[in-house]
Design a protein around this motif. Structure first.
Motif, PDB file in Angstrom:
ATOM      1  N   LEU A 173       0.805  -1.215   0.000  1.00 17.46           N
ATOM      2  CA  LEU A 173       0.000   0.000   0.000  1.00 17.46           C
ATOM      3  C   LEU A 173       0.837   1.263   0.000  1.00 17.46           C
ATOM      4  CD1 LEU A 173      -3.064  -0.403  -0.168  1.00 17.46           C
ATOM      5  CD2 LEU A 173      -1.980  -2.330   0.976  1.00 17.46           C
ATOM      6  N   LEU A 175      -7.102  -2.055   3.965  1.00 19.14           N
ATOM      7  CA  LEU A 175      -6.882  -2.084   2.517  1.00 19.14           C
ATOM      8  C   LEU A 175      -6.158  -3.350   2.083  1.00 19.14           C
ATOM      9  CD1 LEU A 175      -5.791   1.625   1.891  1.00 19.14           C
ATOM     10  CD2 LEU A 175      -8.103   0.670   2.077  1.00 19.14           C
ATOM     11  N   THR A 208      -5.089   1.706  -3.058  1.00 17.26           N
ATOM     12  CA  THR A 208      -5.338   0.273  -3.241  1.00 17.26           C
ATOM     13  C   THR A 208      -5.176  -0.139  -4.698  1.00 17.26           C
ATOM     14  OG1 THR A 208      -6.885   0.381  -1.385  1.00 17.26           O
ATOM     15  CG2 THR A 208      -6.962  -1.586  -2.755  1.00 17.26           C
TER      16      THR A 208
END
Length: 425
Positions: free
Chosen positions: A67, A124, A92
């Motif tokens: 991420l 995420l 993402t």
């Protein structure tokens, strides 16, 4: 019903017996290996002849973060304003590119070890893991940690990387900021409730944050014990960012399963890790190659003090018999360059075989999937990669991955017959 797949190559690596065996004939049905060098292969099987290559189990990286880093961001750390520039959706989507690049580099299983960005409480990495598992995007098998559990002002508090003013980035317990025994228990429960499969805790200061000194212990012994207890009762393991010797010892006493970095661990603490069976993910290549030229002067000073000591610590851990798993801390090492960690492990005193075991069977043991991953063996998941030459003699060939299969699906290099098969032994 889908026909079986037969993989053929000149050689395959037996990481248990530490032998390169000739030839390689591996039969895959669905997502599993069903036979290795059988007397006969199934009729009607789809055959892939890779020629003069060596088959290996899919490699594993036990510390990275999809991420952060990747396209549109500079190479390495620190990443300028990485905590506030991008919204969770954009972050993402970019992570899918990092995941695909890592998979095609031959790393079929990873731990995404601790979000350290504001997300509004969304995990995420869990979302990315689900998308990969559904086959929507290509990427490794992900063991997600959700948000790293960190005290306010701790190394993995997103506000400390750019010394943000109070109130600029308010963060919740769900986003990893937790102080005191009650809050750390609640934070661990939140991550597990929303899909985390491992817990990451910031136990000490770090090098690339405007936090306390890298050697300082940031959570109390009672808080660390509560984190480990809460996770273990749910059947979840705990990994601790711990640079300082005191923090590493506190983590071991608390029953934390894995130390990330451990750069300043003393000889006595290394012996303690062996005694308790604590894993070490040493992330050693970043101490050679992390780009810190854009870092603040005080962070460069910390790196100059810590990194040489880290490089001298790891050979002692190798010699002592610590269970060392492979991890890069990408994007401290750019996504896709994960194999450089294996080369660094060899430079620190491992044999090529030991380095490959760190990235296969030891990593599989760390995530408690050693019955399914890390080996080319009947019954294991069909994670298979192919490299030229003999990786048991020359670890650098792991940077030249020609073929990648994960869960029985080919992601790279299904062309037939590459070169003339040669048995190297």
């Amino acid at each position: 019903m889908t026909a079986p797949t037969v993989l053929r190559a000149a050689r395959w690596a037996d990481v248990d017996e530490e032998e390169i065996r000739c030839p390689a004939v591996i039969v895959v049905e669905g997502d599993r290996i069903v036979a290795v060098n059988p007397a006969e292969v199934p009729a009607g099987a789809h055959e892939i002849d890779l020629g003069d290559l060596t088959l290996l189990p899919g490699l594993m990286d036990m510390e990275l973060n999809f991420l952060i880093g990747g396209p549109e961001t500079p190479t390495g750390l620190p990443l300028p304003m990485h905590g506030v520039q991008d919204d969770p959706a954009y972050r993402t989507i970019r992570a899918t590119l990092n995941a695909r690049k890592t998979l095609l580099a031959g790393f079929t299983t990873v731990r995404n070890l601790g979000l350290m960005v504001k997300t509004g409480g969304y995990l995420l990495d869990v979302a990315l893991q689900r998308a990969i598992d559904q086959g929507w995007v290509e990427g490794p098998r992900i063991i997600p940690a959700g948000h790293a559990v960190t005290p306010y002002g701790g190394h993995l508090d997103p506000t400390v990387f750019q010394r943000l003013a109070p109130g600029v980035m308010p963060l919740s317990i769900g986003e990893g900021i937790a102080n005191g025994v009650g809050e750390v228990r609640a934070c661990v429960r939140y991550q597990i409730r929303h899909g985390a499969k491992v817990i990451k805790v910031s136990a000490s200061g770090g090098v690339m944050s405007h936090s306390t000194g890298p050697g300082s212990q940031q959570y109390s012994d009672e808080e660390l014990a509560a984190i480990a207890d809460e996770a273990h009762r749910a059947g979840i393991r705990v990994a601790a960012h711990a640079v300082g010797d005191r923090a590493v010892r506190a983590c071991i006493r608390a029953g934390i399963d894995c130390i990330e970095h451990g750069f300043l661990a003393s000889d006595e603490t290394i012996a303690m890790m062996v005694e308790h069976g604590t894993f070490l993910v040493s992330t050693t290549y970043l101490t050679d190659a992390m780009d810190i030229e854009r870092a603040a002067p005080e962070l460069r000073k910390k790196a100059a003090e810590v990194f040489p000591r880290a490089r001298s610590m790891l050979p002692k851990a190798v010699a002592a018999g610590v269970k060392i798993a492979c991890g890069t801390d990408a994007p401290a090492v750019p996504h896709g360059d994960n194999a450089k960690e294996l080369i660094a492990l060899v430079e620190r005193g491992m044999t090529p075989v030991q380095a490959l075991r760190a990235a296969t069977v030891t990593s599989a043991e760390l995530i408690e999937l050693d019955h399914e991953l890390g080996r080319l063996r009947e019954g294991c998941l069909a994670d298979v990669i192919a490299v030229p030459g003999d990786p048991f003699r020359d670890i650098t060939v792991t940077r030249d991955v020609r073929f990648v299969m994960k869960d029985g699906r080919v992601h790279k290099g299904a062309e037939s017959s590459i070169g003339t098969p040669i048995c190297l032994r």
